[in-house]
Design a protein around this motif. Sequence first.
Motif, PDB file in Angstrom:
ATOM      1  N   CYS B  29     -15.644  -4.860  46.320  1.00 33.04           N
ATOM      2  CA  CYS B  29     -15.057  -4.643  45.013  1.00 33.04           C
ATOM      3  C   CYS B  29     -13.551  -4.584  45.081  1.00 33.04           C
ATOM      4  O   CYS B  29     -12.883  -4.444  44.082  1.00 33.04           O
ATOM      5  CB  CYS B  29     -15.683  -3.459  44.312  1.00 33.04           C
ATOM      6  N   MET B  33     -15.687  -8.627  40.784  1.00 31.10           N
ATOM      7  CA  MET B  33     -16.739  -9.583  40.513  1.00 31.10           C
ATOM      8  C   MET B  33     -16.281 -10.422  39.332  1.00 31.10           C
ATOM      9  O   MET B  33     -15.835  -9.901  38.321  1.00 31.10           O
ATOM     10  CB  MET B  33     -18.028  -8.850  40.167  1.00 31.10           C
ATOM     11  N   LEU B 102     -21.162 -16.709  39.895  1.00 32.39           N
ATOM     12  CA  LEU B 102     -20.364 -15.650  40.518  1.00 32.39           C
ATOM     13  C   LEU B 102     -19.315 -16.258  41.433  1.00 32.39           C
ATOM     14  O   LEU B 102     -19.495 -17.371  41.943  1.00 32.39           O
ATOM     15  CB  LEU B 102     -21.257 -14.737  41.363  1.00 32.39           C
ATOM     16  N   TRP B 106     -18.617 -12.480  45.845  1.00 31.01           N
ATOM     17  CA  TRP B 106     -19.741 -11.717  45.327  1.00 31.01           C
ATOM     18  C   TRP B 106     -21.066 -12.446  45.501  1.00 31.01           C
ATOM     19  O   TRP B 106     -22.104 -11.811  45.673  1.00 31.01           O
ATOM     20  CB  TRP B 106     -19.495 -11.328  43.862  1.00 31.01           C
TER      21      TRP B 106
END
Lengths: 91, 592
Positions: B29, B33, B102, B106
């Motif tokens: 993170c 994302m 994505l 991710w």
Amino acid sequence: MSHAIAKKVYIRNELGLHARPAALLAQEAAKFEAHITLAVEEMVVDAKSVLDLLSLAAGQGKTILLQAEGRDAEQAVLHLENLFKDGFGEN
Amino acid sequence: MTGNTLTGIPVSAGISIGQAYLLGEDHYCLIPMQNISKDLVEQEAERLKQAFEKALEELKRIRETIPVEQSEHVAILDVHIMILNDPKLLSTTQRYIHEMHLNAEWALEKGVTEIEKRFEVIDDDYFRERAQELRLLTRRVKNQLIGSPESIKPITSRVILLANNLTPADTAELDASKIMAFATVQGAKTSHVAILARTLEIPAVAGVEGLLTAVQDGDIIIIDGLKGHVVVSPDDDELTQYSDLKYHFEHYRKEVMRHRDLPAVTTDGHKIELFANIELFEEVSAVFDYAGDGVGLYRTEYSYLNRSDLPSEEELFEEYRDLASILAPRSLIIRTLDAGGDKIGQGFEHLEEENPALGLRAVRFCLRYKDIFKTQLRAILRAAQLENVSLMFPMISGTSELREIKKILEETKTELREQSIPFGENMAVGIMMELPSAVMIADILAKEVDFFAIGTNDLIQYSLGIDRTNKYVAHLYQPLHPALIRSLKFIVDAGHANGITVSMCGEMASDPYCLPVLVGMQVDSLSLNPQSIPAIKKILRNLSLHECSNLMERILESDSVSKNNQLIRDNIFKKFPDELMFYSSMLEREEE
């Protein structure tokens, strides 16, 4: 002409289908054009994927159904069966 | 407790109120994302593929550098190369780009998690643990994707860090000054994050199920490291209540720290030494910071972990010697390897053990692999030229085992003598008392060793037959069970009758509520995590041996845990209102 062939094999080596034999098996399976699978009970995995093979968690003494489909299916099964018979060179 | 409160294990004391910062596994993170637009899907999939290819090249380059004599390492790397090269891995991860649009980072994370899930259900440890190797391997791919460091989102303001788990490698990359508290899904009291939090003196809660789904990045949360709670988006009442608690606790902690250098004696002059348990060499500084009397338990497993070879005698010797010389004249008790083959190095036969806790570990492992054992013994013996070093053996179950170990120790001494290598001839040798069988023959064992160290974590587990990490039976983990009290008393009395000292390590030694009982049975020293020493010392300095002995008498007559808890609360803790407010213990656990 397409062939489909199946054969029962046994895991003879003590540690089962652990990392090294799984890698060897996937590597050898990848040499064939045929679609090759291994089945333990209801679980069926792709023989060319080492991750799939490891996820079988197949220990010593397990019976595995080796299946292949494709032009060189027969040669593939014969070749891979020998690896099992040989205990992946570990016994 | 309200619906927005999650519960875990309190692993570092304190209260923190602040903004949540979610750290995905492997720092994902740090890269947000993102949904990528349709026309960039192919390009993103190609970027992932190239990252795989580069990681693979990197691995192959490493393989080339390994000398031929280390062929087993080559074999491991070959397997890793096969895994990274597995078409399934690429297709599973790329699917998240194609189907869910994505970003590559991710997609990789999601794909690996998907594959891991398949491994989680396997009940064979060996195969299940291969998933961790996969995770480590994909870090290489991740590093290729991230490439330039400026794509990492820096932590700019002070935050509460939430993660699934944190490894030493993860926390090394963090700016500690920006972190107010930790909460993790995995982990327990002895996890890396717990040790780090206690070192930084910031609150932490581990083992919080559902943490990463209940909390969003940026949410205001409260970490209660006293009771093990995480309050998500607190209301005004909760904010007031916790601000108040935070103020009181910080005030209490300052007071405790002010008194840390005073001697550890009761009001009637009975002295109990307070030692520290440490695991990492670096933790030695905490022994000084918290005024410990020495190190009562140096866990030596760390030097064997996370490496593919075994540490050499020289390496271990230097580590032990340096530690001893920093601590001198304070004592250092080194415990020999307390792990099994699954934890250390590589190349051990893979054993099918149904019950590893009852399996080949600690001295049992050492007796099977005598070379490893002797290497460690030589290193400890050599370090014991410094007279503050002593040695103890874990998991002793009986006399024949102990005698066999002592024989090996003598053999090792003889070898050193023959090789004219100097070592500590008179080093004290003790044993951990942590198996019920050893307790029953404590009077016999006491004649064979120089000291006892009671390992309460294991002793409680083995005596009560419960795994304390199993949440379904964790409530049965009761240090004040009459069976335990009798066992402890028997060990202490047997030790003293034979003129040897009895110390206690294990969590019970740092539980304020157990302290009066331990004082009452006249345990000579306690060994606990260094950060807990000042608080235990403060309580100790306000207890008298007289009142603790009286309490002990009554506890020995009691027939239940609840009666024992009540006795301690009514007789002792009435005069410790702060501690009653700040420390959760079995007194509370029983009421829950």
